[in-house]
Design a protein around this motif. Structure first.
Motif, short mmCIF file in Angstrom:
data_model
loop_
_atom_site.label_atom_id
_atom_site.label_comp_id
_atom_site.label_asym_id
_atom_site.label_seq_id
_atom_site.Cartn_x
_atom_site.Cartn_y
_atom_site.Cartn_z
N UNK A 109 93.69 29.06 45.72
CA UNK A 109 94.47 30.25 45.34
C UNK A 109 94.49 30.40 43.81
N UNK A 110 94.65 29.26 43.14
CA UNK A 110 94.61 29.30 41.65
C UNK A 110 93.29 29.87 41.16
N UNK A 111 92.21 29.40 41.77
CA UNK A 111 90.89 29.88 41.34
C UNK A 111 90.75 31.37 41.62
N UNK A 112 91.27 31.79 42.76
CA UNK A 112 91.21 33.22 43.09
C UNK A 112 91.96 34.03 42.03
N UNK A 113 93.14 33.51 41.64
CA UNK A 113 93.92 34.18 40.59
C UNK A 113 93.10 34.27 39.30
N UNK A 114 92.44 33.16 38.94
CA UNK A 114 91.63 33.16 37.71
C UNK A 114 90.48 34.15 37.81
N UNK A 115 89.86 34.21 38.99
CA UNK A 115 88.71 35.13 39.12
C UNK A 115 89.18 36.58 38.98
N UNK A 116 90.35 36.86 39.57
CA UNK A 116 90.90 38.23 39.44
C UNK A 116 91.19 38.51 37.95
N UNK A 117 91.79 37.53 37.27
CA UNK A 117 92.08 37.71 35.84
C UNK A 117 90.79 37.95 35.05
N UNK A 118 89.79 37.18 35.41
CA UNK A 118 88.49 37.29 34.73
C UNK A 118 87.92 38.70 34.92
N UNK A 119 88.02 39.20 36.15
CA UNK A 119 87.49 40.53 36.44
C UNK A 119 88.25 41.58 35.65
N UNK A 120 89.57 41.47 35.62
CA UNK A 120 90.37 42.45 34.86
C UNK A 120 90.09 42.34 33.36
N UNK A 121 89.92 41.09 32.91
CA UNK A 121 89.62 40.90 31.48
C UNK A 121 88.28 41.53 31.13
N UNK A 122 87.30 41.33 32.01
CA UNK A 122 85.98 41.92 31.79
C UNK A 122 86.07 43.43 31.73
N UNK A 123 86.84 43.99 32.66
CA UNK A 123 87.01 45.45 32.68
C UNK A 123 87.68 45.93 31.39
N UNK A 124 88.73 45.21 30.98
CA UNK A 124 89.46 45.61 29.76
C UNK A 124 88.55 45.53 28.53
N UNK A 125 87.74 44.48 28.47
CA UNK A 125 86.84 44.35 27.31
C UNK A 125 85.79 45.45 27.31
N UNK A 126 85.29 45.77 28.50
CA UNK A 126 84.28 46.81 28.60
C UNK A 126 84.85 48.17 28.18
N UNK A 127 86.11 48.40 28.52
CA UNK A 127 86.75 49.69 28.25
C UNK A 127 87.31 49.82 26.84
N UNK A 128 87.42 48.69 26.12
CA UNK A 128 88.13 48.77 24.85
C UNK A 128 87.34 49.60 23.84
N UNK A 129 88.03 50.30 22.94
CA UNK A 129 87.31 51.11 21.96
C UNK A 129 86.52 50.23 21.01
N UNK A 130 85.45 50.75 20.42
CA UNK A 130 84.69 49.94 19.47
C UNK A 130 85.55 49.57 18.27
N UNK A 131 85.20 48.44 17.64
CA UNK A 131 86.00 47.96 16.53
C UNK A 131 85.71 48.76 15.26
#
Lengths: 472, 334
Positions: A25-47
């Motif tokens: 379950x912990x790993x599942x939580x981490x994978x979900x966090x990883x997916x959301x983090x990836x999405x957030x990084x992809x969507x973030x405006x350029x620096x």
């Protein structure tokens, strides 16, 4: 082969199953966090560059009070304050709080900046130990020094927030090194969504091994100390995966006390930093969630990866052990204090996702994992569980552990690319693998010690002996 | 399996990084060759530049433009035009990648030529809201003329969460087209957030003709409304006594933010007849109101100072504390 009664086989399987299920379950939580983090990084405006940011925000950026508590920082205080005063931001004030230091912290500040006692009409909204005096010099209009009786970090930060007049307060540690444009970057959510944003956290990176001059990180390098290197991987995982993922899910439960920007009025609304916990930074964020949700307000507590601050990581086992035990106590104290929010529909995703994550990772995580190390191998050796069970346990602990660490590195490299050399990347990859074999187990042991201290109601921070940043 | 896959990806990334670092060194080498050519200030020889990749020329040209001001900046911009930088950036604005378009837009915002301006105008119809807003900011910075109502519609201003960037944009437009922004305030069906932001933007211009409108809006606003303090703040910034009625009413508002804003405005406009009420506010239960009231009393001059001194000597509790400390803070005799 010993012949055990049948119920022992069943019990052994249940115990092993529980350990494996919790890990999964912990790993599942981490994978979900990883997916959301990836999405957030992809969507973030350029620096944008600092110049572009300045052009865009200078006229509309709200004033910020930078709150820097200092306790026995005589050796580094001037360098730290110089770096803070040189930050790129249109309107800010640096408030240094001498929290009853026993060394010459105050004397050094007074002498270096020719400070004189001043009066300032300030609020007494938050609880703090008596202020002995305020010091300033018109030649340094951005600097105010508060001298107060010792009361701990939370108490010092409360004093600084009371005295600050800016609508936003940035809390840092006195030895935190902020990048020059960190304020300009961390303020973005307050400019783009000023009514809803109540707090923003930025990234903290490890300064050990970096080239530092005049309180600035001139060149980012990896530390040579193996413990500090493991902590680089840990921090990357904590910030890039966990905080960014949780922020994207709107369930961020902690903004580090080493670097966070808060709406001052919201901090006052919840009574500031609590004194009776060592996890006052996490507790403040949970109080903000509670306050906002109790009043059914639309709000945002956000983490953004771009603004970076640097901190010194412990390089000795004993200091690191103390720090991790303290962090564990902090999480448990916060959980205990606000446990009525856990799975409470009134608190929506904070109660169900945020607190569930805390319960799984911080409350149960270390105990179950250590129980697994202690029980599963002997159970297999005694023939009470099958080899498949034993393999499943190893897979959960090591294989998935390696996956999560390396996947975070992949995210960093694909989206941010902050490491300069391919050699550093390779070194971190190796560290991300081998930290799972020894360091991780040690870390969990320290956290169980934190559990024990929590159960025995131990108070206080312990000692953090600073080695001091490497200087040329 | 998963961890092996992650490790394989990571190894591939390390290899890719070695390759990109090699490319980076070539990029830096090309930059080193280009720097003296561009810094010379004279028109660069296109034949010499032929061996330098386009993106190096574009990046360095933009960096140099950002670094300087005045005639030097103009010279760098002229060079960038000759080297086809605006055209290349305009082309990048057609990319499917939002990030690529945003980066190109940051470059176009630095330039000042017909190609860049045309690309920025086209970007106002970009599918991404942030890019549309950034394009409008860049155009406003260049003093381009807008139809404000049309701009509000194209950017969807007021339809999302309020943003300080909107205030910044309207403020920039108000510098050259105050009447357009005034139109946003006066339009009867205007979105409330757009109207308040427009008022805030105009409060910097010193256009007194708006005072009666803002005064009426402030008098009509309810105590709990988010906009009442912003109206009072704008009246204070405009500094015209025509706002008196609304400010005096604001001093007795049920909202802490409104009372504090009204006290600040009273000080800025020097509303002498508000001194007594400001004196009462030294006893307000909210610290910010007491602070703003004390500040305002100091700004009122002798009439305010005498109120403050009376509170310092004869007052009690919070009022006395506010008066004594504020006088001491400003170095005034109690």
């Amino acid at each position: 082969m010993i012949d055990f009664p049948p119920w022992t086989y069943q019990a052994a399987e249940i115990v092993t199953g529980f350990v494996i299920a919790t890990g999964l379950i912990q790993i599942l939580v981490y994978i979900v966090q990883l997916a959301f983090a990836g999405y957030a990084l992809h969507r973030r405006p350029p620096l944008p560059s600092t110049t572009v940011l300045w052009d865009r925000y200078a006229e509309v950026a709200p004033p910020i009070g930078v709150i820097a508590p200092a306790y026995n920082e005589e050796l580094t205080i001037i360098e730290s304050v110089e770096a803070l005063l040189a930050l790129h931001y249109p309107e800010f004030e640096v408030i240094v709080i001498n929290d009853g230091s026993k060394d010459g912290t105050l004397r050094r500040l007074v002498d270096h900046y020719s400070l004189v006692p001043v009066q300032r009409y300030h609020e007494l909204a938050l609880q703090n130990r008596p202020i002995r005096g305020l010091y300033a010099n018109p030649a340094y209009p951005r600097l105010l020094v508060i001298d107060k009786e010792n009361g701990g970090k939370a108490d010092a930060m409360n004093a600084g927030i009371n005295v600050a007049r800016a609508p936003l307060v940035c809390v840092i540690d006195a030895d935190t090194l902020l990048e020059p444009d960190a304020l300009l970057r961390v303020v973005r959510p307050f400019i783009e969504d000023p009514l809803r944003t109540v707090a923003v956290g930025g990234t903290i990176r490890i300064a050990n091994g970096c080239r530092i001059e005049s309180g600035r990180v001139i060149e980012a390098r990896l530390p040579r100390n193996i413990l500090a290197l493991f902590q680089v991987v840990e921090y990357l995982r904590a910030f890039l995966m966990a905080r960014l993922g949780l922020s994207q899910m709107q369930t961020l439960m902690i903004i580090s006390g080493a670097f966070g920007l808060f709406r001052r009025s919201s901090v006052l609304d919840v009574g500031g930093f609590s004194h009776n916990t060592v996890g006052e930074d996490m507790e403040l964020v949970v109080k903000l969630h509670r306050f906002m949700r109790d009043r059914k307000r639309d709000y945002r507590i956000t983490y953004i990866p771009e603004p970076v601050s640097w901190t010194e990581a412990p390089e000795s086992l004993s200091i690191l052990a103390n720090q991790r035990a303290r962090w564990q106590r902090g999480s448990l104290e916060t959980y205990r204090k606000h446990r009525d929010m856990f799975l409470n529909p009134k608190y929506g995703r904070i109660g169900f996702l945020g607190f569930a994550q805390v319960w799984l990772v911080d409350v149960m995580g270390p105990i179950v994992e250590i129980a697994g190390y202690v029980l599963v191998p002997p159970l297999w050796l005694l023939g009470l569980i099958s080899f498949d069970h034993f393999l499943a346990f190893l897979a959960v602990v090591f294989t998935f552990g390696v996956f999560i660490s390396v996947a975070t590195l992949v995210l960093e490299e694909v989206q941010l690319r902050r490491l300069k050399h391919a050699r550093d990347l390779a070194m971190l990859t190796v560290a991300a693998v081998i930290e799972n074999f020894g360091y991780r187990q040690l870390n969990n042991l320290w956290r169980v010690r934190g559990w024990w201290q929590f159960a025995r109601k131990k108070q206080g921070w312990g000692t953090m002996v600073r080695k001091g940043f490497q200087r040329p | 399996m998963l961890s092996c896959a992650a490790l394989a990806v990571m190894v591939a990334l390390v290899v890719i990084r070695l390759w990109t670092n090699w490319r980076r060194s070539r990029y830096l080498e090309a930059r080193r060759r280009l720097v003296p050519l561009l810094l010379g200030g004279a028109e660069p020889d296109l034949a010499v530049l032929h061996s330098i990749p386009d993106h190096v020329v574009t990046d360095l040209s933009l960096e140099l433009i950002q670094l300087v001001r005045g005639a030097e900046r103009d010279a760098f911009m002229a060079n960038a035009g000759r080297l086809g930088v605006p055209g290349r950036l305009a082309k990048r604005m057609r990319s499917w990648s939002q990030r690529e378009r945003a980066i190109a837009l940051q470059g176009l915002a630095q330039l000042d030529d017909p190609v860049s301006r045309a690309a920025l105008w086209r970007a106002l119809d970009d599918r991404n809201n942030d890019i549309r807003l950034a394009a409008a900011q860049a155009l406003a910075e260049k003093g381009e003329q807008f139809d404000a109502q049309d701009l509000v519609r194209r950017l969807g201003l007021g339809s999302r969460q309020p943003s300080r960037t909107m205030v910044g944009l309207l403020r920039r437009i108000a510098e050259t087209q105050p009447d357009e922004i005034k139109g946003l305030v006066l339009h009867p069906d205007q979105n409330l957030e757009v109207r308040v932001s427009a008022i805030e933007a105009l409060s910097n211009t010193g256009d007194y003709s708006l005072v009666p409108v803002i005064r009426s809006l402030a008098l009509e606003a309810t105590d709990e409304s988010e906009e009442l303090p912003r109206y009072l703040h704008a009246l204070g910034k405009l500094g015209h006594p025509g706002g008196r009625e609304a400010i005096i009413a604001g001093l007795s508002s049920g909202s802490m933010a409104a009372r504090a804003a009204a006290a600040r405005a009273a000080g800025r406009i020097a509303l002498i007849d508000s001194a007594e009420r400001l004196g009462d506010l030294l006893n307000d239960q909210e610290w910010w109101v007491r602070f703003r009231a004390a500040e305002a009393l100091i700004e009122l001059g002798e009439a305010g100072l005498s109120q403050l001194r009376t509170a310092a000597v004869q007052g009690y509790g919070p009022a006395r504390d506010a008066a004594v400390t504020m006088l001491a803070e400003r170095g005034l005799q109690p």
